[in-house]
Every structure is written in C-alpha cells, then in structure tokens.
Design an enzyme around this catalytic site. Structure first.
Site, PDB file in Angstrom:
ATOM      1  N   GLU A 183       0.817  -1.216   0.000  1.00 30.81           N
ATOM      2  CA  GLU A 183       0.000   0.000   0.000  1.00 30.81           C
ATOM      3  C   GLU A 183       0.849   1.265   0.000  1.00 30.81           C
ATOM      4  O   GLU A 183       1.054   1.890  -1.034  1.00 30.81           O
ATOM      5  CB  GLU A 183      -0.939  -0.015   1.210  1.00 30.81           C
ATOM      6  N   GLY A 217       6.120   3.341   4.575  1.00 33.15           N
ATOM      7  CA  GLY A 217       5.950   3.908   5.909  1.00 33.15           C
ATOM      8  C   GLY A 217       4.881   3.206   6.715  1.00 33.15           C
ATOM      9  O   GLY A 217       4.794   3.389   7.933  1.00 33.15           O
ATOM     10  N   GLY A 218       4.057   2.403   6.039  1.00 40.80           N
ATOM     11  CA  GLY A 218       3.075   1.595   6.746  1.00 40.80           C
ATOM     12  C   GLY A 218       1.978   2.406   7.419  1.00 40.80           C
ATOM     13  O   GLY A 218       1.783   3.591   7.161  1.00 40.80           O
ATOM     14  N   CYS A 242       1.675   3.323  10.646  1.00 40.58           N
ATOM     15  CA  CYS A 242       2.114   4.334  11.611  1.00 40.58           C
ATOM     16  C   CYS A 242       2.302   5.691  10.942  1.00 40.58           C
ATOM     17  O   CYS A 242       1.762   6.700  11.390  1.00 40.58           O
ATOM     18  CB  CYS A 242       3.409   3.902  12.283  1.00 40.58           C
ATOM     19  N   VAL A 251     -11.319  -0.942  19.711  1.00 41.19           N
ATOM     20  CA  VAL A 251     -11.359  -2.077  20.632  1.00 41.19           C
ATOM     21  C   VAL A 251     -10.159  -3.011  20.443  1.00 41.19           C
ATOM     22  O   VAL A 251     -10.236  -4.203  20.721  1.00 41.19           O
ATOM     23  CB  VAL A 251     -12.673  -2.866  20.483  1.00 41.19           C
ATOM     24  N   GLY A 252      -9.047  -2.463  20.006  1.00 37.22           N
ATOM     25  CA  GLY A 252      -7.841  -3.264  19.883  1.00 37.22           C
ATOM     26  C   GLY A 252      -7.460  -3.525  18.434  1.00 37.22           C
ATOM     27  O   GLY A 252      -8.079  -3.010  17.503  1.00 37.22           O
ATOM     28  N   HIS A 292      17.243  23.653  36.054  1.00 37.18           N
ATOM     29  CA  HIS A 292      16.145  24.461  36.571  1.00 37.18           C
ATOM     30  C   HIS A 292      16.035  25.743  35.760  1.00 37.18           C
ATOM     31  O   HIS A 292      17.059  26.351  35.430  1.00 37.18           O
ATOM     32  CB  HIS A 292      16.402  24.810  38.041  1.00 37.18           C
TER      33      HIS A 292
END
Length: 464
Positions: free
Chosen positions: A37, A40-41, A43, A269-270, A443
């Site tokens: 597809e 980079g998939g 993600c 739902v997963g 700091h």
C-alpha cells in the site's frame, strides 16, 4: 519473473520494516522490501504521525481559548476541520516521500504488491504487472496489524468509524461515542472533545487507560471529566442500530441496558495482526491469537524467517518495531545484538493531558513479589509547569525497596511523552535511586519533577 537473490527481503515497510531494511543495507547486505500500500506503513500514513498532527491542532485550539490567562487576546476563535485534516495528510505524505528517499539512498529495492511466502527463501509478489518472485537468504515479516472489528460493532465509514475513518472525517461529530479507552480511543476522544463534540467513552474494563498505573488512570479520568467527557467504565456496547443520520447504541452496565443516540461512533477495541493470506501455515509458522509466535530475537522457528513489530505481538508500538528491526538486521549479519526487553519500552498516549509510562505499575510490582517504595510529585509544585500554565499533572516512581532498582515510572501531564525517556535510559543503565537522586536536573524544567518523584520515594522530597 525471478530477479536476483537478495541477502534479505522484508514484507512490509512500516517502522519495523523500513528501519530493518536500512540497517541491513548499512551492514553491506542487498535488500528488497515489499509493500502492498504505502511506504511507511500504518504508523506513518494512518497512525502515529497523522494523529499527532490532529492532536497538535486541537491543543493549539485549546490554548487559543485560554489566551486571556497569558495576557493575550484572541477573538472569533474557530476551526476549519477540512484544513486541519489537510495539514495532517500533508505531513503524512511528506514523511511517506521521506521513506522513499531513504530507500533510494540506501540502494534498497522497493517492490510494490501483495506478498506471500512461496517456499524457503521465496516470496511471490502480486504486482500490477503480474507475479514477481523475490528470492532471499533471509526473510523478515513486518506486516503490522489492523483495527479489530467486534461482531455488530464493525466500522462502516459512514456513522461508525475505525481509526482510519476518524483521520479523514466526512463531518465533525456532534455527539460522539468512543468504544475503548486505550491509546487510540482516548486520543481520538481527546481530539474531537476539544473541538466541541459531546463525547462519551465506554470501557469494558474497570478503569480507562487500563494498562496504566491505577493512580495515573484515575488522575487522567478526572481531567477528561473536567473537559466535559463522559467516561463509562465496567460498561459494554452490546449493539449498534444504524440509520442514515444517527446510531442508536445499546450500552450495558451492571446488568442494565441504556439506549443512547449518537451521530458518530469510533470503534477502538484493539488490533489484530496481519497474518492472513501470506502463507504462514504452509511455511510452518506458528500463529497464536492473530500474532506470529517469536522468541526474544524475533525468530519464528522456521530457519531464516523472522517476524517483527505489531505482527509479532505486544507491545504494539512503532519504537518497539524499529528496535526489533535493527536487532534482527544485526543478528542476520552475524553480530551479537541485545534482545528487546518489553519492560524497558515506554508507552505514550498523546491525549490532553498526555500519559506516559515505562516498567511495572505499583500493582504489578507488588503482584510479582516486590517490596516497593513509591514516590509522587505533582505538577503544581513545579515552577516551569506553573509558568507554562500546565499545573495539572503527576509523576510517580516505583522502586524495589531492597535493591533500589527503578521498577517503573508513570506520568500524566504536559509533555510527559518527552520526559519519560529519562526514566527509560535509567532502566536501560540499571540505575538505582542513588544515581537518580544524585543527578543534577536543570532548573527551571519539567524534568525536575522526575528528580522530586525519586526523592519522595525515599522521604527526601524538597519542594512540597
């Protein structure tokens, strides 16, 4: 058509796959990567990156409404959802192109098409020009995962959305139901709620963000409720009645079913691993609960066949996939890499407020038999947090009372997804409370709270 034989072939070009390909190439191996597809998939194209772009827009929108607190003025504040989505998609496209550049730079051959194992060292790829056989000495499976569909709650893209639909919404929800309060569900709930959707989140377990420490979940819950979200725990959506203009949800809690109407539902739902149709059974690969079974080095048990990332099981995180990709590449090259340690991998949720954690929760540490010392520090005690206008948050540390080992760290509040890496490094270095307590933190920074949470575990907290 059969071409040259590669040293390594990788199925899937998500964070695990493309990183594995780059590391293999760096180590002098010839590499092919097969993608059906988008480079980079999920993600990069439909997950981590575009969702963070959306959430950044909602965060800025939230801050604009608080302009008066900072001595500023902003009038007629609004948003253009189409433009927000367009920015998100543009960022995904830019990074997709970047992966393509990295493949060319590292002389990695990219084969676009659907892959299937076709015997030892062989992958059959269905391309738009016909079948191509890719031969390789070693194969890495990096096929990822997809959203889980529960019977009756399936996404349809109209009124019931998966995460992909929620990234390119056809309209702005007015009354939104989010099923599932894990990272994906709560991030979309946070985004749409901030933009004004009346949002209800349903969680089947006894608390939202169920993988997080109980105190962190409870703190986050209160913040979401302050923002107007409704959180329903120990609750199940048993059915969705769909109409062109609404969805009627059957919501069950304590044995009673309530009927409520929404214009949009997001199902989160997963996930399930992408294990179908790639020839795993014929290759002798063991699959359990939709994920490939691997050892600590991502070996499947079939010679020269590895599986990394989401398809190889939890934690389902891009950075885990990347690390496994590097590890497997170095293993194939004959090096001696360290195995991935799931307990040292941080989880980050980019809702508002952010949530981040690494290691054991207090409850899990006690369940494993540890005597623990626990420290806390609130954002309200930190000068930088107050100056930022972000006084709501908390950092929690869990130590082994006997050895001083840092067992876990848990955070909720502004920028904690950036802060958590300090504790991740501490765990990787097997740091004890002595080193952390004697580290000088700059700091004013938010990181000072990390120091104080360590000191508190040993009765030495300074600023509260």
């Amino acid at each position: 058509m059969v071409g040259k034989t590669y040293d390594v072939a990788i199925i899937g070009s998500g964070p695990g796959g493309y990183v594995a390909a780059i590391r293999c190439a760096q180590l002098g191996m010839s590499v092919a990567i097969v993608e059906r597809e988008n480079l980079g998939g999920i993600c990069l194209n439909w997950g981590c990156i575009p969702t963070k772009a959306l959430l950044r827009s909602s965060e800025v929108f939230h801050l604009m409404h608080r302009a008066k607190e900072f001595g500023l003025s902003a009038e007629n504040i609004g948003f253009d959802l189409e433009a927000v989505v367009e920015r998100s998609r543009g960022i995904a496209k830019q990074l997709n192109s970047g992966v393509g550049f990295l493949m060319k730079k590292n002389k990695i051959d990219v084969v676009m098409g659907a892959a299937k194992l076709a015997g030892a060292g062989r992958i059959a790829v269905a391309t738009d020009k016909g079948e191509r056989i890719v031969e390789a000495k070693a194969i890495i499976l990096a096929t990822g995962a997809r959203a889980r569909d529960l019977p009756g709650l399936e996404a349809d893209g109209a009124r019931v959305w998966s995460y992909r639909h929620a990234l390119v919404p056809p309209n702005m929800p007015k009354k939104l139901l989010v099923i599932g309060s894990g990272a994906i569900g709560i991030e979309f709930a946070s985004f749409y709620n901030t933009l004004g959707a009346e949002t209800v989140v349903v969680e089947v377990l006894d608390r939202m963000l169920p993988v997080e420490d109980a105190e962190i979940s409870a703190f986050a819950r209160k913040q979401f409720q302050k923002q107007g979200m409704t959180i329903l725990e120990n609750t199940t959506v048993t059915a969705l009645d769909r109409a062109p203009d609404k969805v009627v949800a059957h919501i069950e809690a304590a044995g009673k079913i309530e009927i409520r109407e929404f214009d949009t539902v997001i199902s989160a739902v997963g996930i399930v691993g992408n294990v179908e149709g790639i020839g795993l059974e014929a290759a002798g690969v063991k699959v359990e609960r939709t994920h490939v079974v691997v050892d600590a080095y991502c070996r499947t048990g079939v010679p020269d066949l590895y599986a990394i990332g989401d398809v190889a099981g939890p934690p389902w995180l891009a950075h885990k996939a990347m690390h496994e990709g590097v590890m497997v590449a170095e293993l194939i090259a004959g090096l001696d890499p360290h195995p991935t340690r799931p307990g040292d991998i941080a989880g980050c949720t980019y809702c508002y407020p952010q949530v981040a954690s690494v290691g054991l929760t207090e409850a899990k540490a006690k369940a494993q038999g540890y005597q623990v010392k626990v420290g806390h520090f609130p954002f309200i005690g930190n000068g930088k947090a107050i100056a930022l206008g972000e006084p709501e948050g908390m950092i929690k540390t869990v130590f082994d009372a006997k050895t001083g080992e840092l067992l876990g760290a848990h955070m909720v509040g502004a920028e904690v997804t950036e802060l958590i890496q300090g504790y991740v490094i501490g765990r990787a270095l097997e740091t004890t409370e002595v080193e952390l307590a004697n580290t000088v933190f700059p700091h004013p920074t938010l990181s000072e709270m990390m120091h104080e949470a360590v000191l508190d575990a040993y009765g030495k907290m300074l600023h509260m």
